[in-house]
Design an enzyme around this catalytic site. Structure first.
Site, mmCIF file in Angstrom:
data_model
loop_
_atom_site.group_PDB
_atom_site.id
_atom_site.type_symbol
_atom_site.label_atom_id
_atom_site.label_comp_id
_atom_site.label_asym_id
_atom_site.label_seq_id
_atom_site.Cartn_x
_atom_site.Cartn_y
_atom_site.Cartn_z
ATOM 1 N N LYS A 118 36.362 9.577 29.740
ATOM 2 C CA LYS A 118 36.390 10.123 28.151
ATOM 3 C C LYS A 118 37.199 11.634 28.329
ATOM 4 O O LYS A 118 36.482 12.476 28.796
ATOM 5 C CB LYS A 118 34.845 10.214 27.651
ATOM 6 C CG LYS A 118 35.026 10.504 26.304
ATOM 7 C CD LYS A 118 33.481 10.352 25.489
ATOM 8 C CE LYS A 118 33.605 10.434 24.142
ATOM 9 N NZ LYS A 118 34.273 11.706 23.427
ATOM 10 N N TYR A 231 45.447 5.362 25.349
ATOM 11 C CA TYR A 231 44.137 4.653 25.695
ATOM 12 C C TYR A 231 43.801 3.459 24.816
ATOM 13 O O TYR A 231 42.928 2.462 25.045
ATOM 14 C CB TYR A 231 42.920 5.286 25.886
ATOM 15 C CG TYR A 231 42.631 6.278 24.654
ATOM 16 C CD1 TYR A 231 42.186 5.803 23.548
ATOM 17 C CD2 TYR A 231 42.424 7.644 24.966
ATOM 18 C CE1 TYR A 231 41.924 6.606 22.401
ATOM 19 C CE2 TYR A 231 42.012 8.379 23.842
ATOM 20 C CZ TYR A 231 41.802 8.033 22.687
ATOM 21 O OH TYR A 231 41.312 8.643 21.614
ATOM 22 N N LYS A 321 28.037 9.716 28.192
ATOM 23 C CA LYS A 321 28.425 11.144 28.549
ATOM 24 C C LYS A 321 27.636 11.687 29.742
ATOM 25 O O LYS A 321 26.643 11.305 30.152
ATOM 26 C CB LYS A 321 28.078 12.001 27.464
ATOM 27 C CG LYS A 321 28.779 11.805 26.147
ATOM 28 C CD LYS A 321 29.459 13.090 25.695
ATOM 29 C CE LYS A 321 29.722 13.215 24.280
ATOM 30 N NZ LYS A 321 29.951 14.696 23.838
ATOM 31 N N CYS A 438 36.600 50.534 20.234
ATOM 32 C CA CYS A 438 35.984 51.925 20.268
ATOM 33 C C CYS A 438 37.300 52.756 20.529
ATOM 34 O O CYS A 438 38.045 52.577 21.190
ATOM 35 C CB CYS A 438 35.241 51.913 21.746
ATOM 36 S SG CYS A 438 34.911 53.890 22.015
ATOM 37 N N CYS A 444 34.571 56.918 26.764
ATOM 38 C CA CYS A 444 33.840 56.251 26.785
ATOM 39 C C CYS A 444 33.470 55.470 28.090
ATOM 40 O O CYS A 444 34.418 55.180 28.590
ATOM 41 C CB CYS A 444 34.215 54.827 25.682
ATOM 42 S SG CYS A 444 33.184 53.476 25.668
HETATM 43 S S1 IVH Z 1 38.719 4.750 22.145
HETATM 44 C C1 IVH Z 1 37.023 2.984 18.811
HETATM 45 N N1 IVH Z 1 39.114 5.944 24.796
HETATM 46 O O1 IVH Z 1 36.687 9.877 21.971
HETATM 47 C C2 IVH Z 1 37.340 3.640 20.085
HETATM 48 N N2 IVH Z 1 38.299 7.454 22.948
HETATM 49 O O2 IVH Z 1 34.474 9.465 19.864
HETATM 50 C C3 IVH Z 1 38.080 4.911 19.639
HETATM 51 N N3 IVH Z 1 38.173 9.597 23.862
HETATM 52 O O3 IVH Z 1 38.028 10.383 18.826
HETATM 53 C C4 IVH Z 1 38.655 5.614 20.870
HETATM 54 N N4 IVH Z 1 38.687 9.272 25.824
HETATM 55 O O4 IVH Z 1 39.170 11.479 21.136
HETATM 56 C C5 IVH Z 1 38.867 6.053 23.503
HETATM 57 N N5 IVH Z 1 39.469 6.337 26.934
HETATM 58 C C6 IVH Z 1 39.088 6.788 25.641
HETATM 59 C C7 IVH Z 1 38.766 8.027 25.223
HETATM 60 C C8 IVH Z 1 38.385 8.275 23.801
HETATM 61 C C9 IVH Z 1 38.641 10.213 24.851
HETATM 62 C C10 IVH Z 1 37.842 10.474 22.358
HETATM 63 C C11 IVH Z 1 38.635 10.152 21.225
HETATM 64 C C12 IVH Z 1 38.037 9.632 19.923
HETATM 65 C C13 IVH Z 1 36.513 9.930 20.613
HETATM 66 C C14 IVH Z 1 35.440 8.789 20.108
#
Ligand code: IVH
Length: 705
Positions: A118, A231, A321, A438, A444
């Protein structure tokens, strides 16, 4: 001989194709196949043809990446298919639930998922029509985003043109979804450069990426080392051979020339999910970009239809996460720290909280604009974030419900103090600047400490053994109250008064101070810590003026032009602006600093000979550039990592051959020497048509090997 217009058109098309291919090899595959100089030659040839025949310029020409005229505002873009967000699994149980629901809905025993990092940046959508990048937009609220096409074009990893591959024909219209982010190496470089110039530094990679992408002036975006990873695919039209699995979608994207993360895998069942998550958690620290978790997506696209979405979150995907690097705590109070230039930084004092592996009780609030934007008030419950090696920051207040809102509103708004919290001096906020300072200068204590740390640092006076703590002790003991007092007051007996100071260390410090008296003019100027004067500018000033007297005289002569309304802005600071790369802002700071009476006193005392009661700092006259060297009269900028030599060594090499090295690219630059991972300077040089050399070509030019 100029070619016929027809031949030019053909050649331009060929060059565009070849450059795009090399860009792809370099930026996407990370496998360049030709030397930089050869690439540069192709690029220059294309620039020349397009200059002769502007009608040949196409939207997808690589020369069109560098940024055009600033926009007044971004136009709204309605996404053809909404950009959804991801549901989150907060713990293992929720992740299991997710997998169970998918299995039950689809009636299968085991599910194949695409497992992906992510990325912590901004989601964007890229529309390619007949393979040509037509439009790029931010996510916005998911329905409507902003048209940031000009900015996205400047990102080298975003192809301007897609290529059909074998078994991978291009659909006539396709929306590619992906993330724009700032690699950590680029973030650090940007931060260091900004700090050394006394400019506002970016807060964290995500904000930096967001800010860069939302610049109305795309030439600013072009200078930021942004990256992109694709992606997903959004809306598409006429895609007859659309694949059935997400893994194949990614394969298509890759074949068409888009960068896809190498960390993506197809995993099976719950054990596969957990195992992938754990492996990414471990790899995280070694990546050159921030990831805040992993994303799991159903690989089977037909199954996605079956699962559908709830409240804009697909049921077929889930974000898992890493353990919170964010935590909530109470903001106890806000205090102000004073830096070496007098800048007041609001610092949050927090009820201690464990975040991302450490207990945090202080966090930065950056500046008053940030405080106002976040409207955090002492007493508020706040979110604190610790991202990688970035200092902890307060993200926002948590205000849930009317009662909390009321309580928040009853609390006192954080105000900039009227007096410096360290010395009581007046605090001033110059219009148009974000920082408040400042105004007491070296009187100072906080500024004195900061200024002295800078003064003794390696690239300045280079006094080894005189560290932050020792300086603080010397200030506390009243021994040191200016840079000059380091030379005048710090001796063995003075050091002996301090706690924890052995004879041997004291002797080492004294001899290091003594050795530092013999220095270089440029280092001395840098050490003084004039705002906006970094190492390179200091060296340029030294070289241009040759002597301290000449510099002081120029500052004196130029200073009155600062606020003279009868003089046009571009004609102010006529003497200082003859120095390469010195523009109006730097000139104004130099003129102000070197005419300030207190500063002049300190400077005089520093260079007065020891016999006359001064500090005895001296230097040999700067070497005049070798007038007959192979590089005489030419100005160079060095950027990126050169093979086998440091930038300092390369600079010395250029100077030894009569060339001049400067820190930033301008229209006066003759050559850019670019190594690997060259970023904004390369982009600017390309924009200005500066000749670009690699290290080998430079040596050849200088008559070396
Ligand atoms: S897929 C419905 N793939 O996460 C699927 N999103 O909460 C939509 N993001 O706004 C996104 N890495 O900015 C997807 N490998 C990944 C991702 C990713 C980061 C972010 C993206 C999106 C948010 C979704």
């Amino acid at each position: 001989m100029p070619r016929s217009a027809d031949a030019d058109a053909r050649r331009a098309q060929q060059l565009r194709r070849r450059i795009a291919e090399h860009d792809h090899r370099y930026y996407v595959l990370d496998q360049p196949s030709i030397p930089d100089a050869e690439y540069d030659a192709l690029y220059r040839e294309l620039v020349e043809i397009e200059a002769r025949h502007p009608e040949l310029i196409t939207a997808d020409s690589p020369t069109q990446r560098v940024g055009g005229a600033p926009l007044a505002e971004f136009a709204p873009v309605r996404h053809r298919q909404p950009m959804q967000s991801l549901r989150k699994a907060n713990d293992e149980a929720e992740l299991r639930d997710f997998d169970r629901r998918v299995r039950e809905t689809l009636g299968r025993d085991e599910i194949a998922y695409s497992a992906e990092p992510k990325l912590d940046g901004l989601a964007v959508s890229l529309t390619y029509r007949d393979g040509v990048l037509e439009q790029g937009a931010t996510r916005g609220d998911g329905e409507t985003g902003e048209d940031v096409t000009a900015n996205l074009r400047t990102i080298r990893r975003i192809p301007l043109h897609l290529h059909a591959g074998k078994g991978h024909p291009l659909p006539p219209l396709i929306e590619v979804r992906g993330e724009v982010f700032l690699p950590l190496s680029g973030f650090r470089r940007w931060k260091e450069e900004a700090e050394s110039r006394g400019e506002r530094a970016p807060v964290n990679p995500r904000n930096a990426a967001a800010g860069s992408l939302r610049q109305l002036d795309s030439s600013i975006t072009a200078r930021r080392p942004l990256a992109f990873t694709a992606y997903a695919i959004g809306h598409h039209e006429g895609w007859t051979a659309a694949p059935k699995r997400h893994a194949q979608v990614l394969e298509h994207l890759r074949t068409w020339g888009l960068p896809v993360s190498e960390l993506v895998e197809t995993v099976r069942g719950e054990p596969g999910l957990l195992d992938y998550f754990e492996r990414m958690r471990q790899r995280r620290a070694s990546l050159d970009f921030d990831i805040d978790g992993v994303v799991f997506k159903l690989d089977d696209l037909a199954g996605r239809e079956e699962l559908g979405s709830v409240s804009r979150e697909p049921r077929w995907a889930c974000a898992y996460k890493f353990a919170a690097e964010e935590a909530e705590t109470i903001l106890e109070k806000v205090e102000f720290q004073v830096g070496r230039t007098g800048a007041l930084t609001p610092v949050a004092r927090l009820h201690p909280v464990f975040v991302g592996g450490a207990t945090v009780s202080n966090a930065t609030l950056h500046n008053m604009d940030e405080v106002a934007r976040k409207d955090v008030r002492p007493g508020d419950r706040v979110v604190v974030r610790r991202a990688g090696d970035v200092i902890p920051e307060v993200v926002r207040s948590v205000i849930e419900g009317a009662a909390a809102q009321k309580a928040h509103e009853a609390r006192e708004v954080v105000a900039l103090p009227a007096a410096c919290p360290v010395c009581g001096g007046a605090v001033e906020r110059v219009e148009g600047e974000v920082v408040a300072r400042c105004t007491n200068g070296l009187s100072c204590r906080a500024q004195l400490h900061g200024a002295l740390i800078h003064f003794v640092s390696r690239k300045a006076m280079d006094i080894e053994g005189l560290g932050d703590k020792l300086l603080a002790q010397l200030i506390e003991a009243g021994i040191v109250d200016s840079p000059a007092s380091i030379y005048l007051k710090v001796d063995a007996p003075a050091l002996a008064q301090l706690e924890r100071m052995g004879d041997k260390s004291a002797a080492n410090v004294v001899s290091a101070i003594d050795r530092s008296r013999d220095t270089e003019f440029g280092r001395f100027l840098f050490a003084l810590g004039c705002p906006q004067v970094g190492e390179t500018t200091a060296r340029d000033l030294a070289r241009h003026f040759g002597t301290l007297d000449a510099l002081l005289a120029a500052a004196e002569a130029d200073a009155p032009t600062a606020h003279d309304d009868t003089i046009k802005e571009k004609d102010r600071f006529p003497l200082l602006r003859q120095v390469p790369d010195v523009g109006p802002t730097v000139a104004a700071h130099v003129a102000g600093f070197f005419t300030e009476p207190r500063n002049r006193d300190v400077i005089r005392s520093l260079v007065k000979p020891v016999e006359e009661g001064g500090c005895g700092i001296r230097w040999k006259a700067p070497k005049a550039a070798a007038a007959d060297g192979a590089l005489s009269g030419k100005s160079f900028v060095i950027t990126g990592t050169l093979p086998g030599v440091s930038r300092e060594e390369a600079g010395a090499f250029i100077e030894a051959s009569g060339g001049r090295v400067s820190g930033s690219v301008s229209s006066k630059t003759d050559y850019l020497v670019a190594g690997e991972a060259a970023g904004s300077k390369l982009a600017k040089a390309e924009k200005l048509g500066v000749t670009i050399l690699d290290w080998k070509a430079l040596r050849a030019m200088a008559g070396g090997d």
